[in-house]
Design a protein around this motif. Structure first.
Motif, PDB file in Angstrom:
ATOM      1  N   VAL A   1    -131.864 -43.548  -5.962  1.00  0.00           N
ATOM      2  CA  VAL A   1    -132.718 -43.283  -4.800  1.00  0.00           C
ATOM      3  C   VAL A   1    -132.965 -41.773  -4.754  1.00  0.00           C
ATOM      4  CG1 VAL A   1    -132.928 -43.479  -2.303  1.00  0.00           C
ATOM      5  CG2 VAL A   1    -131.672 -45.216  -3.593  1.00  0.00           C
ATOM      6  N   ILE A   2    -134.222 -41.381  -4.758  1.00  0.00           N
ATOM      7  CA  ILE A   2    -134.575 -39.966  -4.734  1.00  0.00           C
ATOM      8  C   ILE A   2    -135.009 -39.637  -3.305  1.00  0.00           C
ATOM      9  CG2 ILE A   2    -136.132 -38.217  -5.694  1.00  0.00           C
ATOM     10  CD1 ILE A   2    -136.342 -40.611  -8.010  1.00  0.00           C
ATOM     11  N   LEU A   3    -134.332 -38.675  -2.687  1.00  0.00           N
ATOM     12  CA  LEU A   3    -134.651 -38.356  -1.296  1.00  0.00           C
ATOM     13  C   LEU A   3    -135.694 -37.251  -1.225  1.00  0.00           C
ATOM     14  CD1 LEU A   3    -131.105 -38.431   0.350  1.00  0.00           C
ATOM     15  CD2 LEU A   3    -132.721 -40.295  -0.042  1.00  0.00           C
ATOM     16  N   LYS A   4    -136.373 -37.199  -0.099  1.00  0.00           N
ATOM     17  CA  LYS A   4    -137.319 -36.104   0.144  1.00  0.00           C
ATOM     18  C   LYS A   4    -136.542 -34.799   0.309  1.00  0.00           C
ATOM     19  CE  LYS A   4    -140.884 -39.014   2.122  1.00  0.00           C
ATOM     20  NZ  LYS A   4    -141.290 -39.693   3.343  1.00  0.00           N
ATOM     21  N   LYS A   5    -137.249 -33.684   0.189  1.00  0.00           N
ATOM     22  CA  LYS A   5    -136.638 -32.354   0.338  1.00  0.00           C
ATOM     23  C   LYS A   5    -135.966 -32.258   1.708  1.00  0.00           C
ATOM     24  CE  LYS A   5    -138.107 -27.793  -1.175  1.00  0.00           C
ATOM     25  NZ  LYS A   5    -139.245 -26.967  -1.610  1.00  0.00           N
ATOM     26  N   ASN A   6    -134.782 -31.628   1.755  1.00  0.00           N
ATOM     27  CA  ASN A   6    -134.061 -31.424   3.009  1.00  0.00           C
ATOM     28  C   ASN A   6    -133.941 -32.690   3.867  1.00  0.00           C
ATOM     29  OD1 ASN A   6    -133.997 -28.680   2.303  1.00  0.00           O
ATOM     30  ND2 ASN A   6    -135.989 -28.338   3.281  1.00  0.00           N
ATOM     31  N   PRO A   7    -133.284 -33.692   3.363  1.00  0.00           N
ATOM     32  CA  PRO A   7    -133.163 -34.934   4.151  1.00  0.00           C
ATOM     33  C   PRO A   7    -132.249 -34.713   5.370  1.00  0.00           C
ATOM     34  CG  PRO A   7    -131.777 -35.037   2.182  1.00  0.00           C
ATOM     35  CD  PRO A   7    -132.578 -33.787   2.078  1.00  0.00           C
ATOM     36  N   ASP A   8    -132.569 -35.404   6.428  1.00  0.00           N
ATOM     37  CA  ASP A   8    -131.752 -35.326   7.644  1.00  0.00           C
ATOM     38  C   ASP A   8    -130.338 -35.843   7.342  1.00  0.00           C
ATOM     39  OD1 ASP A   8    -131.738 -35.247  10.787  1.00  0.00           O
ATOM     40  OD2 ASP A   8    -130.871 -37.208  10.228  1.00  0.00           O
TER      41      ASP A   8
ATOM     42  N   PRO B   1    -122.554 -45.501  -3.376  1.00  0.00           N
ATOM     43  CA  PRO B   1    -123.514 -44.416  -3.591  1.00  0.00           C
ATOM     44  C   PRO B   1    -122.831 -43.135  -4.095  1.00  0.00           C
ATOM     45  CG  PRO B   1    -123.018 -44.645  -1.255  1.00  0.00           C
ATOM     46  CD  PRO B   1    -122.152 -45.640  -1.965  1.00  0.00           C
ATOM     47  N   HIS B   2    -123.451 -42.506  -5.110  1.00  0.00           N
ATOM     48  CA  HIS B   2    -122.991 -41.200  -5.604  1.00  0.00           C
ATOM     49  C   HIS B   2    -124.109 -40.204  -5.333  1.00  0.00           C
ATOM     50  CE1 HIS B   2    -119.422 -42.453  -8.084  1.00  0.00           C
ATOM     51  NE2 HIS B   2    -119.977 -43.615  -7.792  1.00  0.00           N
ATOM     52  N   VAL B   3    -123.815 -39.196  -4.516  1.00  0.00           N
ATOM     53  CA  VAL B   3    -124.874 -38.284  -4.084  1.00  0.00           C
ATOM     54  C   VAL B   3    -124.842 -36.996  -4.902  1.00  0.00           C
ATOM     55  CG1 VAL B   3    -125.798 -37.010  -2.119  1.00  0.00           C
ATOM     56  CG2 VAL B   3    -124.686 -39.229  -1.751  1.00  0.00           C
ATOM     57  N   SER B   4    -125.999 -36.612  -5.473  1.00  0.00           N
ATOM     58  CA  SER B   4    -126.126 -35.327  -6.162  1.00  0.00           C
ATOM     59  C   SER B   4    -127.103 -34.480  -5.358  1.00  0.00           C
ATOM     60  CB  SER B   4    -126.720 -35.505  -7.563  1.00  0.00           C
ATOM     61  OG  SER B   4    -126.019 -36.483  -8.279  1.00  0.00           O
ATOM     62  N   VAL B   5    -126.593 -33.369  -4.782  1.00  0.00           N
ATOM     63  CA  VAL B   5    -127.461 -32.527  -3.953  1.00  0.00           C
ATOM     64  C   VAL B   5    -127.952 -31.361  -4.785  1.00  0.00           C
ATOM     65  CG1 VAL B   5    -127.595 -31.132  -1.865  1.00  0.00           C
ATOM     66  CG2 VAL B   5    -126.153 -33.177  -1.910  1.00  0.00           C
ATOM     67  N   GLY B   6    -129.266 -31.223  -4.928  1.00  0.00           N
ATOM     68  CA  GLY B   6    -129.841 -30.091  -5.649  1.00  0.00           C
ATOM     69  C   GLY B   6    -130.640 -29.245  -4.688  1.00  0.00           C
ATOM     70  N   SER B   7    -131.101 -28.076  -5.171  1.00  0.00           N
ATOM     71  CA  SER B   7    -131.834 -27.202  -4.257  1.00  0.00           C
ATOM     72  C   SER B   7    -133.219 -27.780  -3.970  1.00  0.00           C
ATOM     73  CB  SER B   7    -131.944 -25.805  -4.842  1.00  0.00           C
ATOM     74  OG  SER B   7    -132.424 -25.885  -6.160  1.00  0.00           O
ATOM     75  N   HIS B   8    -133.779 -28.517  -4.938  1.00  0.00           N
ATOM     76  CA  HIS B   8    -135.113 -29.083  -4.726  1.00  0.00           C
ATOM     77  C   HIS B   8    -135.070 -30.577  -4.411  1.00  0.00           C
ATOM     78  CE1 HIS B   8    -136.380 -25.364  -6.700  1.00  0.00           C
ATOM     79  NE2 HIS B   8    -137.546 -25.563  -6.132  1.00  0.00           N
ATOM     80  N   GLN B   9    -133.986 -31.228  -4.738  1.00  0.00           N
ATOM     81  CA  GLN B   9    -134.016 -32.671  -4.676  1.00  0.00           C
ATOM     82  C   GLN B   9    -132.601 -33.225  -4.513  1.00  0.00           C
ATOM     83  OE1 GLN B   9    -136.361 -33.813  -7.974  1.00  0.00           O
ATOM     84  NE2 GLN B   9    -137.538 -35.167  -6.672  1.00  0.00           N
ATOM     85  N   THR B  10    -132.457 -34.270  -3.735  1.00  0.00           N
ATOM     86  CA  THR B  10    -131.169 -34.944  -3.632  1.00  0.00           C
ATOM     87  C   THR B  10    -131.337 -36.358  -4.182  1.00  0.00           C
ATOM     88  OG1 THR B  10    -130.507 -33.649  -1.725  1.00  0.00           O
ATOM     89  CG2 THR B  10    -129.398 -35.753  -2.026  1.00  0.00           C
ATOM     90  N   ILE B  11    -130.361 -36.733  -4.979  1.00  0.00           N
ATOM     91  CA  ILE B  11    -130.448 -38.014  -5.668  1.00  0.00           C
ATOM     92  C   ILE B  11    -129.217 -38.840  -5.329  1.00  0.00           C
ATOM     93  CG2 ILE B  11    -130.384 -39.092  -7.951  1.00  0.00           C
ATOM     94  CD1 ILE B  11    -131.655 -36.393  -8.964  1.00  0.00           C
ATOM     95  N   ILE B  12    -129.430 -40.137  -5.022  1.00  0.00           N
ATOM     96  CA  ILE B  12    -128.295 -41.022  -4.807  1.00  0.00           C
ATOM     97  C   ILE B  12    -128.266 -42.052  -5.933  1.00  0.00           C
ATOM     98  CG2 ILE B  12    -127.158 -42.645  -3.228  1.00  0.00           C
ATOM     99  CD1 ILE B  12    -128.635 -41.397  -0.924  1.00  0.00           C
TER     100      ILE B  12
ATOM    101  N   ASP C   1    -137.758 -43.302   5.912  1.00  0.00           N
ATOM    102  CA  ASP C   1    -138.313 -41.964   6.125  1.00  0.00           C
ATOM    103  C   ASP C   1    -137.866 -40.914   5.115  1.00  0.00           C
ATOM    104  OD1 ASP C   1    -139.895 -42.431   8.202  1.00  0.00           O
ATOM    105  OD2 ASP C   1    -138.581 -41.639   9.765  1.00  0.00           O
ATOM    106  N   ILE C   2    -136.574 -40.896   4.812  1.00  0.00           N
ATOM    107  CA  ILE C   2    -136.048 -39.799   3.997  1.00  0.00           C
ATOM    108  C   ILE C   2    -136.162 -40.067   2.494  1.00  0.00           C
ATOM    109  CG2 ILE C   2    -134.431 -38.982   5.768  1.00  0.00           C
ATOM    110  CD1 ILE C   2    -132.196 -40.454   4.208  1.00  0.00           C
ATOM    111  N   VAL C   3    -136.708 -41.229   2.131  1.00  0.00           N
ATOM    112  CA  VAL C   3    -136.733 -41.620   0.718  1.00  0.00           C
ATOM    113  C   VAL C   3    -138.080 -41.280   0.078  1.00  0.00           C
ATOM    114  CG1 VAL C   3    -136.633 -43.588  -0.861  1.00  0.00           C
ATOM    115  CG2 VAL C   3    -135.019 -43.424   1.040  1.00  0.00           C
ATOM    116  N   GLU C   4    -138.033 -40.614  -1.086  1.00  0.00           N
ATOM    117  CA  GLU C   4    -139.277 -40.335  -1.801  1.00  0.00           C
ATOM    118  C   GLU C   4    -139.570 -41.436  -2.815  1.00  0.00           C
ATOM    119  OE1 GLU C   4    -140.124 -36.292  -2.930  1.00  0.00           O
ATOM    120  OE2 GLU C   4    -140.993 -36.953  -4.829  1.00  0.00           O
ATOM    121  N   ASP C   5    -138.548 -41.897  -3.506  1.00  0.00           N
ATOM    122  CA  ASP C   5    -138.784 -42.916  -4.526  1.00  0.00           C
ATOM    123  C   ASP C   5    -137.474 -43.644  -4.846  1.00  0.00           C
ATOM    124  OD1 ASP C   5    -140.208 -44.409  -6.291  1.00  0.00           O
ATOM    125  OD2 ASP C   5    -140.563 -42.826  -7.747  1.00  0.00           O
ATOM    126  N   VAL C   6    -137.603 -44.824  -5.409  1.00  0.00           N
ATOM    127  CA  VAL C   6    -136.447 -45.612  -5.817  1.00  0.00           C
ATOM    128  C   VAL C   6    -136.712 -46.118  -7.220  1.00  0.00           C
ATOM    129  CG1 VAL C   6    -134.910 -47.514  -5.187  1.00  0.00           C
ATOM    130  CG2 VAL C   6    -136.383 -46.506  -3.460  1.00  0.00           C
TER     131      VAL C   6
END
Lengths: 334, 334, 334, 334
Positions: free
Chosen positions: D3-10, D28-39, D57-62
Motif C-alpha cells: 500500500v503506497i500512501l500519499k505524502k505526509n499521511p495523517d 503491516p510493515h511500514v517504511s517511512v521515506g521523505s517522499h513516500q510511505t509504503i506499507i 483518503d491517505i492511500v495513493e495506490d495499492v
C-alpha cells in the motif's frame, strides 16, 4: 479490389470512375443491384491508392482483396528465398540459430559467449551495439566500439554476426556486419528502410509491437523495392492486454507469413517473453511450427548483464535447448 | 520502487543488495515476513535499472511506484508549461487549433487552405511535406519543396507552421518551421529524439499506435534531457481490436497526462478516426475533456486530396466546428 | 456480400453455387477476371452464413459489405428510437443521466444517494444488487434484498431504477425494475439475451470488454429478434494495452453507433476509467460527442463503499458535473 | 500486498489503517521515506479487497504481489492435478487429444467422425450441441438431441465426451456428459461457474477473448471454491489488432499457467486460428511447448459443415497430425 458505391450513384460520375480505373490498367466489372452497386477491379492493383478512391463522392467503401505487396509476395515468387550469410543458409528448408548477448559489454564477454554458443551449434552471433532503450537514462550500448568487439568475436569463432541499426547515418559502421537488424520500434522508419534497400546485405526485419503481418510485409517491400531482396522477417511478440508476459508471441505468424511470402521467418522468443524460463518452451514451439530460425539471448552471467538479464539463457541452458530443437526439427510443420 | 525477494533469501546476498542500493543513493527499507521479504526503496529511483535488479538470484519481482521520468514530471515541475510559437500560446489555459491539409500539394492548395482556416480562427497551419506511408508505392510528399510552399503560406497569412520530420538528417530543412512534429511511427526513434533535444524549438510529439502514456512521457524525456523543454504531447488514436474506426481515440489521455505532466496535450481527431464525419464529435469531446489544442485536417477539395482525403474536413465544416469548440471551451474540465 | 473464387474455378461448381445463392433470395453478379473471379451478392444477406460459403472448395474468401443486423439497423429504421421509462425519455434528442452507487448496501445509503442525485438532476437511479466480481471471495451484492431496497428508494424519490441481471433465472426478481442492465461480461450470454427478448421492458446492454461495435449490435439484435425493441447501447470502456486507466473509453462509439443504428447510446465513464477524477472530464466529453445519456457512480461515502469506491463521485462533485453537462448539451454534436 | 500512501499521511488515519490490516490477519510493515510511505502486507491477502483500500483518503495506490487465487495456486498445491475421465488421464505428464466436429449434426456424422478420430488416437470426443453464435439467425445446435447423439457415439466407440454448456439451467441435460465445457464468452458467467462448482465432474474452462491469465485462474477459483477441483484450463486465442487470423493463439500461456497453477492446460488451435491450414502447425507448437492436451475440430465433410467448416480438419489430415504430435511429445518442454 472492390469498390462499393453509394445508393443511386450519378451515371456520369460512375463512367468517369470506370474510365479512370481503365487508365490505371485495371479492368472494372460493375454489378448493379437494387440496393447497392459494386465495382470489382481485376488486374494489378498494388499501385492503386485506396484512400483516393474512398474520398470520392459516389463511393461508400473500398476493400482490397489482393495483397498490396509484390516483391515479398509468394504469388509472384513461389520459390522460398534462401539467404546465404557467409556460407550459413537460412530459409527454404535451411534452419539457423542466432545467439548471443543482448548487449556487447566487453571483449571478454562477447568472445566467451560466442565460443559457447558456437559449441552448442549456433550459426550466427548476435550482439547489440546500439540499444534502443525506453529511458534516456538507461545503458544505450557501446556503439562503434561494440561493433568492433563483435568483429573480434567473429574473427575468433568464424561466426557471422547480426546487430541492430538505429539510424541510417550509422550504415558505414555496419560495413562488416553480416546481417543488419531493424528493431521493432523502427519497423516503420521508412527513411531507414529505403537506405537499407540500397545495400546488398541481409536485413533482419523485426515486426513492430502493434503492426499487422501485412504491415510487416509492406516494410519488407520498402527494402526490396530498392533492390535488396535479402530480407528475413522476425516475429518478436506483439502488444496485447496480457501483462504476465512482456509481449504475446504470435507463432501463427510463421505459417501465415510462409503462405503470403517466400521470405524466411525467424522467431525471437527472448524479447517476446522477457523471461528466460519461457524462452525454452517458446523456442521449441517456434521450431515445431516451422520457423526458419531462432534468435536467442545468451549471456555468460545473466545476473550481471547490463540489459535484459532476466530473459537471457545461460550457455548451459542454451545447450540443452539446442538438443531439443534438433530433435523436433524433423517433425516441424512446413 | 519495491523489490520482492524469493523465499528465504541468502543473508549475505541481501546485505550486498541493500548496500548497493545505498551506493545508488536510494534508501532500502526491509520488511521481513514469514512468506515473503520486501524491500521498499525510497529516494530518486529514476536512474535505477529495474532489469538489472530483476535478474538477481534472490529477487522474485520488482515494481516501480514512482514514475521513471523527471523533466516531464509534474511532481518536479508543478506549473503548466506554456509553449509560445511566434506569439501563439499553447498550454496553461491557452488553447490553439492547428489546421491544414494532410499533404502540401501545391502553392494554390496550401495558400487557399491557410487563408480559410485562419478566417475560421485556426492559429497554426499544419501541412505534410514528408509523408510516412505504409506502401513504398504511395505518394510520399513534396519534401523540401513542400516546406517551401508552407513557408510561402506562412508569409501570406502570418500563421506559424507545423510539419512532420521523418529523419534526423532533414533537420536543416526545418530551420524555419515553427513546430516540428514527430509522427506516431517515430515516437521511439530515439536517435531522432536526441537530435531534437539539441534544438530550441517546439516539438509536437505524437503517441505511437501501441505506446502507453508512460512511454510517451519517456520519449518526451529524451527530448527534454537534451535541454529542449518545449514539448507538446499529442494523442492520435491507439490500435485496438475495433476495426470500424481506423484507431481508437483515447481521450482519457488528456486528464491522465495533465495529472502526470506539465506539458500541453493536443488531440488529433483526424488521424485517430480516419473519417471526416467522426472528426467533429471527437474534436468537441476533446475540447470538453480539457485538451490544450487540436490538430485537424482541412482540405479545400477532399475528394481529390493526394492522401487521407476521407478524413479531411471542408473549410465550411471546419468553420462550423470552430464555433462549437469556442462555445464548449468555457465549460471544459481542468 | 462478395465471394472471391480461387483461380480457374470449376464451371459446374460455380453454377451450383450461383443457383444456391438464388435459392436463398440473393442475386449473384459474376465478374470474371484473368487472375480472379468475383461474385457480388445483392439483396438481403443477413441470413446467409459466411462460414458455410468460405468452406467451399472453389471459394478463396468471403467479405460482407452489408451489416448482418436488421432490427437494430438504421438503414431499415431511420428514425431514432426513443425509450420511455416511466415518463423519462431517452434517445432522439432526449438526454438522461442515471446515477447511484455501484452496490446497494443499506436502505440508508441507497435512499440518501437517491435523494442527492435527484436533487442534482439525475432522472434514473442506478444500483447493483447482483455484482459480478472477478474474485469469488469479494462482496457479491445483496441480491433480492438489494432489489427491494432499490424499490424503496424509487418509492421515496419517484426515480425509475436500473439494475444489473446476471442470470436468466433471476428475471422474476426484476419484475418491478424499470431498466434491466446486461453487464459487459454477459454481452454474449446469448441464453440471457434471448430471455430478455421475451420481455417488454427496456434493456441497457453494455459492450463487452473486447467486443466490436458490430458484435454489440448483434447482441442487441438477439434481444430485438425476440420482439423487445427497447434496447439502449452502453459503451463502458474496452480492454487495450494501456494500463494507466482500467479500460479505454471509446467515445467514437457514439457517432459510429448513431450512424449504424437508431438505438440510444449511453456512456459509463465510471467503469471505463475506474477513477473518480477521470469521470468528470470523460462525462463532459461524452456529452459533447452526442451521447443520449450517462450512467455515473455516486456514493455518499466513497472511502467506505463496499465496491468500486475509487471511481465513485461524491454528491457534491456530481452536482458540479451536472451543471457543466447541462451547459455543454446545446452544443453537442448530432 | 503493497500500500503506497500519499505524502505526509495523517498519523491517526495511518494507525487505524494498520490496525485494520492486523484485524484481517495480515501484518503491516511500514517504511517511512521523505517522499513516500509504503506499507508492506505480509500474510494471506487473498480475501483483502484492493478497491476498498484504494478508496481511502491517505492511500495513493495499492499493488498486489501475491496471486489472489488459492485453490488453483501451485504454491499451495505443488503437485500437478491429474484429471481422470473414464480412465483417460489428463495432466501431470498425461496427454490427451479431444477431437470431433464443431456441431453435432446427425447420428451418421457424429458416429463417423468419432470412429475416425478414435482410429487416429484421439481419447475424447468433442461435439457441440449448444452453439453460441454471434448472430441470432445462425444455426444454434441441436440442443438436447445433440447430447443424445453424442451419447450414441460414446456408446459406439467408448470415447468419453466433452460438450459446451451455455446456461446453468441446462445442467441436467449434461448428466452423462463426461466433461462440461465453458466457452470463452461464458468464462466470467459467474452464476454458471458457481453451479458447476457444485458438481463433481471435470470442467474444461476456456479463456475469454480478452481475459488475462490471472482472470482465467480466478474463474477456475470460482468453480473450485464450490468444491469441484476437476478443472482444465483451455487457451483458445485472444483478441488482438491482428486480423489475418481469427484470434492470436497465446502459447506462452502454457508455461505461464503451469508455473502459476497445478491444473492441466489444453490448447484449442481450431478456434484460435479459424483456419484448417493453421491448425496443424499450431497443434505441433502447443505440443512442443508442453500442453497437457489438444482439442481439435475434425469433420468428415468440412465443406458442408453447418458451422466452422473452414477450421475443421479432415480425418486424413487429423491422422497425419497425430503422428507428428506423438513424435514431438517426448521432447516437449516441461
Amino acid at each position: 479490389m472492390i469498390v462499393i458505391l453509394k445508393k443511386n450513384p450519378d451515371k456520369n460520375q460512375m463512367d468517369s470512375l470506370t474510365n479512370w480505373f481503365r487508365s490505371l490498367g485495371v479492368e472494372p466489372h460493375v454489378s448493379v443491384g437494387s440496393h447497392q452497386t459494386i465495382i470489382g477491379l481485376v488486374g494489378d492493383t498494388s499501385r492503386v491508392d485506396m484512400d483516393v478512391i474512398r474520398a470520392m463522392d459516389i463511393v461508400e467503401d473500398v476493400r482490397r482483396i489482393q495483397e498490396p505487396f509484390k516483391n515479398a509476395n509468394r504469388k509472384f515468387h513461389p520459390e522460398d528465398t534462401v539467404i546465404d550469410v557467409g556460407g550459413v543458409k537460412i530459409g527454404g528448408g535451411h534452419f539457423a540459430v542466432m545467439a548471443g548477448p543482448c548487449s556487447v559489454e566487453s571483449e571478454e564477454q562477447i568472445c566467451a559467449v560466442a565460443q559457447a554458443v558456437k559449441a552448442s551449434g549456433a550459426q550466427v552471433l548476435r550482439g547489440g551495439a546500439f540499444k534502443p532503450r525506453t529511458s534516456p537514462y538507461a545503458f544505450q550500448g557501446l556503439h562503434g566500439d561494440g561493433i568492433k568487439l563483435l568483429l573480434r568475436a567473429k574473427e575468433l569463432t568464424g561466426l557471422p554476426i547480426v546487430s541492430e541499426i538505429m539510424d541510417a547515418s550509422h550504415i558505414p559502421l555496419f560495413e562488416d556486419v553480416d546481417i543488419i537488424q531493424v528493431g521493432a520500434r523502427n519497423m516503420q522508419n521508412f527513411e531507414l528502410l529505403k537506405q537499407l534497400g540500397q545495400l546488398r546485405k541481409p536485413v533482419l526485419l523485426k515486426r513492430g509491437l502493434a503492426n499487422t503481418l501485412q504491415e510487416l510485409l509492406m516494410s519488407a517491400e520498402y527494402i526490396m523495392a530498392g533492390g535488396n531482396d535479402q530480407v528475413m522477417l522476425c516475429e518478436r511478440g506483439i502488444r496485447t492486454f496480457e501483462t504476465y508476459t512482456r509481449n504475446t508471441l504470435d507463432l501463427s505468424a510463421i505459417p501465415v507469413l510462409h503462405s503470403l511470402s517466400h521470405l524466411p521467418v525467424i522467431i525471437d522468443p527472448s524479447h517476446a517473453t522477457g523471461s528466460a524460463k519461457l524462452v525454452q518452451p517458446m523456442a521449441l514451439a517456434a521450431t515445431a511450427a516451422g520457423a526458419d530460425g531462432l534468435i536467442i539471448e545468451v549471456h555468460n552471467d545473466p545476473a550481471h548483464a547490463l540489459c535484459d538479464g532476466p530473459q537471457s539463457l545461460t550457455p548451459a541452458d542454451f545447450d540443452t535447448l539446442m538438443h531439443k530443437v534438433e530433435a523436433i526439427r524433423p517433425y516441424a510443420e512446413r
